[in-house]
Design a protein around this motif. Structure first.
Motif, PDB file in Angstrom:
ATOM      1  N   TYR A   1       1.673   7.305  -6.652  1.00  0.00           N
ATOM      2  CA  TYR A   1       0.600   8.125  -7.190  1.00  0.00           C
ATOM      3  C   TYR A   1       0.386   9.428  -6.423  1.00  0.00           C
ATOM      4  N   GLY A   2       1.309   9.788  -5.540  1.00  0.00           N
ATOM      5  CA  GLY A   2       1.268  11.080  -4.873  1.00  0.00           C
ATOM      6  C   GLY A   2       0.374  11.176  -3.645  1.00  0.00           C
TER       7      GLY A   2
ATOM      8  N   ARG B   1      -1.416  10.718   3.004  1.00  0.00           N
ATOM      9  CA  ARG B   1      -2.693  10.050   3.312  1.00  0.00           C
ATOM     10  C   ARG B   1      -2.468   8.569   3.581  1.00  0.00           C
ATOM     11  N   ILE B   2      -1.590   7.978   2.802  1.00  0.00           N
ATOM     12  CA  ILE B   2      -1.312   6.550   2.954  1.00  0.00           C
ATOM     13  C   ILE B   2      -0.600   6.264   4.271  1.00  0.00           C
ATOM     14  N   ALA B   3       0.211   7.209   4.752  1.00  0.00           N
ATOM     15  CA  ALA B   3       0.940   6.993   6.009  1.00  0.00           C
ATOM     16  C   ALA B   3      -0.033   6.722   7.156  1.00  0.00           C
ATOM     17  N   ALA B   4      -1.114   7.469   7.217  1.00  0.00           N
ATOM     18  CA  ALA B   4      -2.116   7.236   8.263  1.00  0.00           C
ATOM     19  C   ALA B   4      -2.804   5.891   8.076  1.00  0.00           C
TER      20      ALA B   4
ATOM     21  N   VAL C   1       0.825  -1.199   0.000  1.00  0.00           N
ATOM     22  CA  VAL C   1       0.000   0.000   0.000  1.00  0.00           C
ATOM     23  C   VAL C   1       0.864   1.255   0.000  1.00  0.00           C
ATOM     24  N   ALA C   2       1.924   1.247   0.789  1.00  0.00           N
ATOM     25  CA  ALA C   2       2.806   2.413   0.861  1.00  0.00           C
ATOM     26  C   ALA C   2       3.494   2.677  -0.472  1.00  0.00           C
ATOM     27  N   MET C   3       3.947   1.638  -1.136  1.00  0.00           N
ATOM     28  CA  MET C   3       4.608   1.822  -2.433  1.00  0.00           C
ATOM     29  C   MET C   3       3.652   2.394  -3.470  1.00  0.00           C
ATOM     30  N   LEU C   4       2.438   1.864  -3.519  1.00  0.00           N
ATOM     31  CA  LEU C   4       1.470   2.361  -4.488  1.00  0.00           C
ATOM     32  C   LEU C   4       1.047   3.795  -4.184  1.00  0.00           C
TER      33      LEU C   4
END
Length: 55
Positions: free
Chosen positions: A21-22, A26-29, A14-17
């Motif tokens: 894509y910028g 948001r992904i960190a949370a 998930v973190a790589m994707l």
């Protein structure tokens, strides 16, 4: 054994994707929440497995 692997987090994917894509912030949370959820789900799977005589 499949249930144990299914309860593991997919945080690295998930973190790589998200980073690609910028959506890094948001992904960190989401990664933090999914990691905490994986600890709970793995604990539950291992507890049920132990109670059913799997160890």
């Amino acid at each position: 054994m499949g249930a144990l692997f299914a309860s593991v987090s997919v945080a690295s994917t998930v973190a790589m994707l998200g980073q690609r894509y910028g959506y890094g912030e948001r992904i960190a949370a989401m990664v933090v929440v999914s990691t905490l959820a994986s600890f709970v789900s793995m604990g539950a799977v291992l507890l049920l497995w132990q109670r059913m005589g799997g160890f």
